[in-house]
Scaffold this active site. Structure first.
Site: not given
Length: 158
Positions: A90, A109, A111
């Site tokens: 990613e 980035h 989650h």
């Protein structure tokens, strides 16, 4: 040692690759220690000597990142470092942001578990205190994603 940054003057931004690597290692460790990321989060920083490049660790748990893990990429997410280590798939998210926004010097980035429910339940993320004012107009949810690729954003098209 962490450096404070004056957003108007860019004071505190790393001036050398070595400073950027040290801050990137520290950022990984802090984000992990504070529970912001687990093994699936990553952070990058624009290369201070070559603004058309960025630095990011190889694919490993943020709590384990050392200076030797830091890789260099161009803004098309191409690996420039000679290595046998695997980069994050990613990284294209980081390259796209840094390419589109020359004023941005770092990208995160992840989650975070506290946010994931808002991405799949249809419940809007709304501010409840003044610190959340940037979300007053709502937060768009990108839900038109083909998960057949393994649910990773691994190409510029995705």
């Amino acid at each position: 040692m962490p450096m404070m940054m004056d957003l108007d003057t860019h004071e505190g931004l790393p001036k050398t690759r070595e400073e950027a690597v040290a801050q990137l290692v520290l950022a990984n460790r802090i984000l992990s220690n504070e529970g912001v990321v687990d093994a699936f989060g990553h952070v990058s920083v624009r290369h201070p000597e070559h603004p058309d490049r960025f630095l990011q660790s190889r694919s490993c748990s943020p709590e384990m990142v050392t200076g030797a893990d830091i890789l260099e990429f161009d803004l098309d997410a191409n690996l420039l470092t000679q290595t046998t280590h695997k980069p994050y798939a990613e990284r294209v998210i980081h390259s796209a942001v840094l390419k589109a926004r020359p004023d941005v010097n770092a990208v995160f980035h992840g989650h975070p578990h506290a946010v994931i429910p808002f991405s799949c339940t249809g419940v809007a993320l709304r501010p409840i205190v003044h610190l959340g004012c940037m979300f007053y107009g709502g937060v768009p949810v990108y839900d038109d994603y083909d998960v057949s690729s393994g649910m990773l954003i691994a190409s510029p098209e995705e």
